[in-house]
Design an enzyme around this catalytic site. Structure first.
Site, PDB file in Angstrom:
ATOM      1  N   LYS A  95       0.748  -1.245   0.065  1.00 31.89           N
ATOM      2  CA  LYS A  95       0.011   0.093  -0.031  1.00 31.89           C
ATOM      3  C   LYS A  95       1.002   1.095  -0.077  1.00 31.89           C
ATOM      4  CE  LYS A  95      -3.964  -2.179   0.310  1.00 31.89           C
ATOM      5  NZ  LYS A  95      -4.960  -2.207  -0.917  1.00 31.89           N
ATOM      6  N   CYS A  96       0.419   2.293  -0.354  1.00 35.35           N
ATOM      7  CA  CYS A  96       0.679   3.665  -0.508  1.00 35.35           C
ATOM      8  C   CYS A  96       1.429   4.127   0.831  1.00 35.35           C
ATOM      9  CB  CYS A  96      -0.150   4.653  -0.997  1.00 35.35           C
ATOM     10  SG  CYS A  96       0.484   6.392  -1.100  1.00 35.35           S
ATOM     11  N   PRO A  97       2.886   4.246   0.933  1.00 32.62           N
ATOM     12  CA  PRO A  97       3.707   4.871  -0.231  1.00 32.62           C
ATOM     13  C   PRO A  97       4.746   3.761  -0.560  1.00 32.62           C
ATOM     14  CG  PRO A  97       4.548   5.710   1.631  1.00 32.62           C
ATOM     15  CD  PRO A  97       3.366   4.808   2.112  1.00 32.62           C
ATOM     16  N   ASP A 132      -1.967  -1.212  -5.654  1.00 28.85           N
ATOM     17  CA  ASP A 132      -2.497  -0.123  -4.876  1.00 28.85           C
ATOM     18  C   ASP A 132      -3.017   0.749  -5.929  1.00 28.85           C
ATOM     19  OD1 ASP A 132      -3.031   1.628  -2.926  1.00 28.85           O
ATOM     20  OD2 ASP A 132      -1.193   2.425  -3.168  1.00 28.85           O
TER      21      ASP A 132
END
Length: 108
Positions: A45-47, A72
């Site tokens: 997931k981000c980042p 993502d």
């Protein structure tokens, strides 16, 4: 004398909980079919997808084609922005069954 604490209570069995498997960065060099580097960041997931992408292509010379596989949705914003900020050429994105394939050409 009978102690109730020593008797099992139905429905309170303890199950062993295994930690979730964390996806790892996978870089495949020289994909014979496409002559490119593949960076697999699916499940992150981000980042993390863009950070792992940056790490994966940091040592590559200019002109190398890189394919990033990500799940993502924020990578659709982060990866093109990363390319423009770092001098790489963003070649495009293709979606297939929940996996996005980002194509990059490394810059100088």
């Amino acid at each position: 004398m009978l102690f109730l604490a020593s008797l099992p209570i139905p429905g309170t069995e303890i199950e062993e909980v295994k930690p979730a498997r964390r996806p790892m960065l996978a870089i495949h060099s020289g994909d014979e079919e496409n002559n490119c580097h593949v960076i697999d960041v699916r499940g992150l997931k981000c980042p993390l997808p863009v950070l792992k992408t940056a790490k994966g292509i940091a040592a590559l010379p200019p002109g190398v084609r890189v394919v990033v596989l990500a799940t993502d949705p924020m990578a659709a914003i982060d990866i093109p922005h990363f390319c423009s900020e770092r001098g790489h050429r963003f070649l495009g994105r293709h979606d297939d069954e929940g996996v996005s394939r980002y194509e990059i050409e490394t810059g100088g």
